[in-house]
Design an enzyme around this catalytic site. Structure first.
Site, short mmCIF file in Angstrom:
data_model
loop_
_atom_site.label_atom_id
_atom_site.label_comp_id
_atom_site.label_asym_id
_atom_site.label_seq_id
_atom_site.Cartn_x
_atom_site.Cartn_y
_atom_site.Cartn_z
NE ARG A 66 21.75 42.48 33.25
CZ ARG A 66 22.14 42.93 34.44
NH1 ARG A 66 21.32 42.80 35.50
NH2 ARG A 66 23.31 43.48 34.61
CD GLU A 129 16.56 45.79 37.99
OE1 GLU A 129 17.61 45.83 38.65
OE2 GLU A 129 16.52 45.55 36.78
CG ASP A 156 18.83 48.86 39.42
OD1 ASP A 156 18.96 49.95 38.84
OD2 ASP A 156 19.55 47.87 39.18
CG ASP A 270 -0.28 17.05 57.87
OD1 ASP A 270 0.82 17.53 57.53
OD2 ASP A 270 -1.18 17.74 58.37
N1 COA Z 1 32.37 35.54 34.06
C1 COA Z 1 33.37 34.78 33.51
N2 COA Z 1 34.65 34.88 33.89
C2 COA Z 1 34.93 35.77 34.87
C3 COA Z 1 33.95 36.57 35.48
C4 COA Z 1 32.62 36.43 35.03
N3 COA Z 1 31.63 37.16 35.54
N4 COA Z 1 34.53 37.34 36.41
C5 COA Z 1 35.82 37.04 36.41
N5 COA Z 1 36.10 36.10 35.47
C6 COA Z 1 37.39 35.46 35.15
C7 COA Z 1 38.46 36.48 34.81
O1 COA Z 1 38.46 36.76 33.44
C8 COA Z 1 39.70 35.74 35.26
O2 COA Z 1 39.98 34.76 34.27
P1 COA Z 1 41.50 34.49 33.82
O3 COA Z 1 42.24 34.15 35.08
O4 COA Z 1 41.39 33.38 32.85
O5 COA Z 1 41.94 35.78 33.22
C9 COA Z 1 39.24 34.97 36.48
O6 COA Z 1 37.83 34.80 36.31
C10 COA Z 1 39.52 35.67 37.79
O7 COA Z 1 38.96 36.95 37.74
P2 COA Z 1 39.43 38.09 38.75
O8 COA Z 1 40.77 38.60 38.31
O9 COA Z 1 39.31 37.60 40.14
O10 COA Z 1 38.33 39.19 38.53
P3 COA Z 1 38.39 40.50 37.62
O11 COA Z 1 39.14 41.54 38.37
O12 COA Z 1 38.86 40.14 36.26
O13 COA Z 1 36.87 40.89 37.55
C11 COA Z 1 34.76 41.67 38.17
C12 COA Z 1 36.12 41.23 38.68
C13 COA Z 1 33.82 41.91 39.34
C14 COA Z 1 34.89 42.94 37.33
C15 COA Z 1 34.21 40.51 37.30
O14 COA Z 1 34.08 39.37 38.11
C16 COA Z 1 32.94 40.80 36.55
O15 COA Z 1 32.97 41.44 35.53
N6 COA Z 1 31.79 40.27 37.03
C17 COA Z 1 30.52 40.47 36.40
C18 COA Z 1 30.01 41.87 36.61
C19 COA Z 1 28.64 42.07 36.04
O16 COA Z 1 28.26 41.42 35.08
N7 COA Z 1 27.84 42.97 36.63
C20 COA Z 1 26.51 43.21 36.20
C21 COA Z 1 25.55 42.25 36.80
S1 COA Z 1 25.31 42.49 38.53
MG MG Z 2 19.70 46.01 38.08
#
Ligand code: COA
Ligand code: MG
Length: 294
Positions: A66, A129, A156, A270
């Site tokens: 993206r 969006e 958005d 159908d």
């Molecule tokens: N992709 C890959 N791995 C992910 C992940 C994702 N989107 N979100 C979490 N993980 C991994 C973490 O690294 C962690 O791995 P580990 O145990 O090996 O360290 C595990 O999954 C558990 O994660 P958790 O601790 O529950 O979450 P977090 O606090 O690290 O992160 C967020 C929470 C919401 C910040 C995270 O999920 C994230 O960044 N999501 C994507 C956000 C994004 O891209 N937003 C824009 C699009 S809408």
């Molecule tokens: Mg957006």
């Protein structure tokens, strides 16, 4: 049809998450350079995307990138850097019109020529969006044959419309259905909104079921917790598959007798019902739970 039941965003400045994404069995991974990445980390995120595409094995997952929106001043460098590492396609956010897609397609074609990929092989998905994008949806759908899917961007859009968000989301219902309608009309997939409450797995399951009911073929996700419930919701159930297969067998038999409409299990069948059954079998094959020959 390619199954794209879940599209997982991974903030590309976070190498640990990029590695984790290779282990989750998700249909599509989306290496994010846009809103999941802070402004001062964009360059590092681009470098990680190149590194990830060149060195990590994402298995059968599609690899999408993206980019930032075309008005951000960042999109050109996002494309120039990451396309040379050959992702499967580019997710373009905040599009306004068909012209935006054509502008991105120019970069895709140039990258194909430089890397020796077949012209037309880099795919595109767009995030719908912006209010303007809804007004131009039919033209957007026809802008380029590279386009595979329309993605619904709830937050958005909600901000621009000034709607109040509710848990059920009825305030965006019309826009969601409009997107599904256009995707169907132009043979595209339709990918539903993000459920941000990632700790509530039962809620994401319900949301995914509702999306599937509305006609979406997949859903954007943000956390590993969401992969299994979302992919399951967009996979036809064993009962649906059994229903479709029995119906197709009955249909073939009635066709041989010269009957178009017939009664089956107490209901009239159908052509439209047959098309629905065919759709279930296509999705079951795409998800790998029916062989291509079944
Ligand atoms: N992709 C890959 N791995 C992910 C992940 C994702 N989107 N979100 C979490 N993980 C991994 C973490 O690294 C962690 O791995 P580990 O145990 O090996 O360290 C595990 O999954 C558990 O994660 P958790 O601790 O529950 O979450 P977090 O606090 O690290 O992160 C967020 C929470 C919401 C910040 C995270 O999920 C994230 O960044 N999501 C994507 C956000 C994004 O891209 N937003 C824009 C699009 S809408
Ligand atoms: Mg957006």
């Amino acid at each position: 049809m390619r199954a794209r039941r879940a599209l997982l965003y991974v903030p590309a400045d976070d190498w640990r998450k990029l590695q984790k994404a290779t282990t989750l069995g998700v249909d599509c991974v989306c290496l994010d350079l846009e809103d999941g990445v802070a402004q001062n980390r964009k360059e590092e995120a681009r470098r990680n995307v190149v590194q990830a595409l060149r060195t990590l094995d994402f298995g059968r997952a599609e690899r999408w990138v993206r980019i930032n929106g075309l008005e951000s001043g960042l999109a050109e460098a996002d494309l120039e850097t990451t396309l040379l590492a050959s992702p499967d396609g580019i997710v373009v956010p905040k599009v306004l019109s068909a012209e935006d897609l054509r502008r991105v397609a120019v970069y895709l074609e140039a990258a194909e020529q430089r890397t020796g990929r077949p012209v037309g092989s880099l795919m595109m998905m767009v995030i719908i969006e912006r209010a303007q994008a809804f007004l131009h949806l039919a033209e957007i759908c026809q802008a380029t044959p590279r386009l595979e899917a329309l993605i619904f961007g709830a937050e958005d859009l909600a901000a621009e419309l000034g709607v109040r968000r509710t848990r059920e989301g009825w305030e965006l219902f019309h826009a969601r259905s409009t997107l599904v309608l256009h995707a169907a009309a132009f043979g595209l997939q339709a990918i539903d909104w993000v459920t941000v409450d990632f700790q509530d797995v039962e809620w994401v399951r319900q949301e995914a079921e509702r999306g599937a009911t509305l006609g979406f073929t997949g859903k954007q996700i943000i956390h590993p917790n969401q992969v299994a419930p979302v992919q399951a919701a967009f996979t036809p159930s064993a009962e649906e598959i059994a229903w479709a297969r029995e119906l197709m067998a009955a249909f073939t038999a009635y066709q041989a007798q010269g009957k178009g409409a017939f009664a089956w299990q107490g209901q009239m069948v159908d052509r439209p019902v047959i098309r629905r059954a065919e759709g279930i079998l296509v999705r079951a094959r795409a998800a790998g739970i029916l062989a291509e020959t079944d």
